[in-house]
Design a protein around this motif. Sequence first.
Motif, mmCIF file in Angstrom:
data_model
loop_
_atom_site.group_PDB
_atom_site.id
_atom_site.type_symbol
_atom_site.label_atom_id
_atom_site.label_comp_id
_atom_site.label_asym_id
_atom_site.label_seq_id
_atom_site.Cartn_x
_atom_site.Cartn_y
_atom_site.Cartn_z
ATOM 1 N N THR A 248 -0.251 -20.093 8.886
ATOM 2 C CA THR A 248 -1.164 -19.757 9.980
ATOM 3 C C THR A 248 -1.204 -18.250 10.196
ATOM 4 O OG1 THR A 248 -0.759 -21.875 11.068
ATOM 5 C CG2 THR A 248 -1.636 -20.105 12.432
ATOM 6 N N GLY A 249 -0.038 -17.607 10.139
ATOM 7 C CA GLY A 249 -0.002 -16.159 10.283
ATOM 8 C C GLY A 249 -0.740 -15.447 9.161
ATOM 9 N N ILE A 250 -0.626 -15.969 7.956
ATOM 10 C CA ILE A 250 -1.359 -15.376 6.825
ATOM 11 C C ILE A 250 -2.859 -15.463 7.086
ATOM 12 C CG2 ILE A 250 -1.893 -15.659 4.364
ATOM 13 C CD1 ILE A 250 1.051 -16.609 4.022
ATOM 14 N N GLY A 251 -3.303 -16.633 7.577
ATOM 15 C CA GLY A 251 -4.732 -16.794 7.897
ATOM 16 C C GLY A 251 -5.180 -15.854 8.996
ATOM 17 N N GLN A 252 -4.374 -15.676 10.034
ATOM 18 C CA GLN A 252 -4.745 -14.788 11.129
ATOM 19 C C GLN A 252 -4.815 -13.324 10.674
ATOM 20 O OE1 GLN A 252 -2.148 -15.401 14.490
ATOM 21 N NE2 GLN A 252 -2.767 -17.549 14.778
ATOM 22 N N ALA A 253 -4.075 -12.979 9.634
ATOM 23 C CA ALA A 253 -4.138 -11.615 9.091
ATOM 24 C C ALA A 253 -5.355 -11.414 8.195
ATOM 25 C CB ALA A 253 -2.868 -11.316 8.310
ATOM 26 N N GLY A 254 -6.146 -12.485 7.969
ATOM 27 C CA GLY A 254 -7.318 -12.380 7.105
ATOM 28 C C GLY A 254 -7.087 -12.873 5.704
ATOM 29 N N GLY A 255 -5.925 -13.494 5.464
ATOM 30 C CA GLY A 255 -5.615 -13.987 4.134
ATOM 31 C C GLY A 255 -6.062 -15.421 3.933
ATOM 32 N N ALA A 256 -5.898 -15.908 2.728
ATOM 33 C CA ALA A 256 -6.276 -17.275 2.378
ATOM 34 C C ALA A 256 -5.144 -17.935 1.622
ATOM 35 C CB ALA A 256 -7.542 -17.279 1.527
ATOM 36 N N VAL A 257 -4.781 -19.147 2.019
ATOM 37 C CA VAL A 257 -3.761 -19.916 1.309
ATOM 38 C C VAL A 257 -4.417 -20.580 0.100
ATOM 39 C CG1 VAL A 257 -2.187 -21.877 1.442
ATOM 40 C CG2 VAL A 257 -2.396 -20.301 3.389
ATOM 41 N N LEU A 258 -3.863 -20.317 -1.093
ATOM 42 C CA LEU A 258 -4.424 -20.876 -2.322
ATOM 43 C C LEU A 258 -3.730 -22.169 -2.738
ATOM 44 C CD1 LEU A 258 -4.722 -17.564 -4.393
ATOM 45 C CD2 LEU A 258 -6.421 -18.615 -2.879
ATOM 46 N N HIS A 259 -2.417 -22.261 -2.476
ATOM 47 C CA HIS A 259 -1.684 -23.439 -2.925
ATOM 48 C C HIS A 259 -0.375 -23.529 -2.157
ATOM 49 C CE1 HIS A 259 -0.887 -26.697 -5.756
ATOM 50 N NE2 HIS A 259 0.374 -26.290 -5.777
ATOM 51 N N PHE A 260 0.023 -24.756 -1.822
ATOM 52 C CA PHE A 260 1.311 -24.973 -1.165
ATOM 53 C C PHE A 260 2.079 -26.054 -1.918
ATOM 54 C CE2 PHE A 260 3.757 -27.338 2.222
ATOM 55 C CZ PHE A 260 4.810 -26.438 2.229
ATOM 56 N N GLY A 261 3.331 -25.756 -2.237
ATOM 57 C CA GLY A 261 4.172 -26.700 -2.976
ATOM 58 C C GLY A 261 4.154 -26.410 -4.464
ATOM 59 N N MET A 262 5.242 -26.760 -5.145
ATOM 60 C CA MET A 262 5.274 -26.611 -6.604
ATOM 61 C C MET A 262 6.253 -27.619 -7.187
ATOM 62 S SD MET A 262 7.381 -22.991 -7.094
ATOM 63 C CE MET A 262 6.841 -22.862 -8.797
ATOM 64 N N PRO A 263 5.969 -28.098 -8.416
ATOM 65 C CA PRO A 263 6.828 -29.100 -9.048
ATOM 66 C C PRO A 263 8.038 -28.464 -9.725
ATOM 67 C CG PRO A 263 4.953 -28.672 -10.455
ATOM 68 C CD PRO A 263 4.767 -27.818 -9.233
ATOM 69 N N VAL A 264 8.741 -27.615 -8.989
ATOM 70 C CA VAL A 264 9.943 -26.953 -9.486
ATOM 71 C C VAL A 264 11.021 -27.137 -8.432
ATOM 72 C CG1 VAL A 264 10.986 -24.770 -10.198
ATOM 73 C CG2 VAL A 264 8.605 -25.270 -10.810
ATOM 74 N N ASP A 265 12.204 -27.521 -8.846
ATOM 75 C CA ASP A 265 13.293 -27.757 -7.906
ATOM 76 C C ASP A 265 14.574 -27.094 -8.424
ATOM 77 O OD1 ASP A 265 15.640 -29.224 -6.670
ATOM 78 O OD2 ASP A 265 13.966 -30.155 -5.604
ATOM 79 N N PRO A 266 15.159 -26.182 -7.597
ATOM 80 C CA PRO A 266 14.774 -25.797 -6.237
ATOM 81 C C PRO A 266 13.542 -24.894 -6.225
ATOM 82 C CG PRO A 266 16.690 -24.553 -6.956
ATOM 83 C CD PRO A 266 16.431 -25.548 -8.028
ATOM 84 N N GLY A 267 12.806 -24.965 -5.121
ATOM 85 C CA GLY A 267 11.617 -24.141 -4.980
ATOM 86 C C GLY A 267 10.380 -24.901 -4.580
ATOM 87 N N ASN A 268 10.531 -26.194 -4.213
ATOM 88 C CA ASN A 268 9.366 -27.023 -3.913
ATOM 89 C C ASN A 268 8.459 -26.422 -2.841
ATOM 90 O OD1 ASN A 268 11.407 -29.937 -4.307
ATOM 91 N ND2 ASN A 268 9.928 -29.160 -5.754
ATOM 92 N N LEU A 269 9.059 -25.805 -1.805
ATOM 93 C CA LEU A 269 8.273 -25.377 -0.642
ATOM 94 C C LEU A 269 7.771 -23.939 -0.807
ATOM 95 C CD1 LEU A 269 10.418 -26.949 2.202
ATOM 96 C CD2 LEU A 269 8.501 -27.937 0.923
#
Length: 553
Positions: A248-269
């Motif tokens: 949400t903070g990224i969006g308020q700064a004018g940014g755009a979320v491209l992707h959330f999550g990844m099939p790598v563990d550790p590192g999913n989030l």
Amino acid sequence: MRFGPLPVADAEGAVLAHSLKTGALRYPKGRRLAAADLAALTAAGVTEVVAVRLDPDDVGEDAAAARVARAIAGAGLALTPATTGRVNVMAETGGLLLVDTGRLNRLNQVDEAVTVATAAAFAPLAPGAMAATIKIIPFAIPEGLAARVEQAARGDVPALRLAPWRGIRAGLVQTRLPGLKAVTLDKTVAVTEARLAQVGGTLVAERRLAHDAAAVAGALADLWSLNLDLLLVIGASAITDRRDVLPTGIGQAGGAVLHFGMPVDPGNLMLLARLGDVPVLGLPGCARSPRINGFDWILQRVAAGLEVTPADIMGMGVGGLLTDIPSRPMPRQRAVPAQDQRAIPAQRPHAAPAAEFPVTTLVLAAGSARRMGANKLLADYAAQPLVRHAVTAALAANPGRVTVVLGHQAAEVRAALRGLDVRFIEAVDHAQGLSASLKAGLAGAAGGTGVLVCLGDMPRVTADTHRRLLARFTAAAGRAIVVPVAEGRRGNPVLWPADLVPAMAGITGDQGARSLLATHANRVVEVPSDGGVHLDVDTPDALAALRTLEPVA
């Protein structure tokens, strides 16, 4: 190409299929037999050899390997001279290896005689690390086959190239909640600095603020104004949804979320976003640890100037279950107390791998050489004492970190090395055997992450072999036992990690540390090399055979 036994009288111009030893004669596999060789063999009573005769349209193994290497290797990669049908492809600088997997798989399926083995696609390589090795299996291949392989290698860009680290400048945002200790935030800064240094980057600025979307937006806008190459955000609480505080903070700064999550563990989030032209990475909690996680894989691509897309991230699942083994591509730091982590030096872009995982090169030159009748280390070879060749190669690869262990005729060996920037240690009990020399050297080589143990009577071990061992040790985060291999056999020198030094110091008698290779077999990493890793000078016959060979560079 014709393979089989030949009468010595008819073997001029043929290539030996196997090494040949008889009396003082030592002919390596692959030697092209000249008239003088045939005369020497006949005088020694040899009547038949197993050899290869090349047909007029055959391309010799070295020439063929060089052609394949030139066909696949692109920017940022250097080729070693061809020897025994092998060319190694080495990283000229630090960077990320880019591999056209489909094209190289097709090339390897053209014919069993031609093989190309590479490091993993997107593997981070230190300067001097091996990216690939090309091996021609027989002594020659037909010209038609060489041309087909070159055709299979063709493409719009080379099948193998290196994307160098760009020296990125990054900013870090950390949010706080009650109960999150300042030492945890300090540790995160130190770990992030070290991580960036691994890929030639620098942490320029950090902001600490409340775990609040508006505060995150303000901090990102502030850092964005610094014209940085990468923005990193890690929350006091992990991201669990696209509508959470950090996205949400990224969006308020004018940014755009491209992707959330990844099939790598550790590192999913893991979260991928963009603010203007600047990539923004929302980090998983595991990024506070130096252990490898999905963040490393994204960071490496950004540091090499590659665009990271959602499709790239979703394609990381195969191999994405990360485990703590020496061959993981991203070197991991050893555990360091939080209060010491700020002292971790930032690696300059393109720094030599030895600076990252410092190694002492130990040259054992203390033996009495009873079988020689005189000190073999002082014997003349190519206008220099034999030991000087071994030490010069060690210095060329690891300047300033070479120690020579003296013993028998210490003053004479020291004089033979006059002018070289080495440290000397004397093994007073060297007569008790090789282990005594090794112990003395280890006792004086404290510090650093490893010890490269060399023998002073091996003058054909090249500086290139030393560099490859050091680079592979760095790629294994200083935890592997690195051994050179030629013609299917392990040789010397061997690079040992520091945690095995106590076990090495416990060895007795006239033996080195080889017994530990079996004990720690799961930590052994083999590095392709040349026949120099097998050639030691223990007898007058061996010295005479050595003097028939041209010195190595």
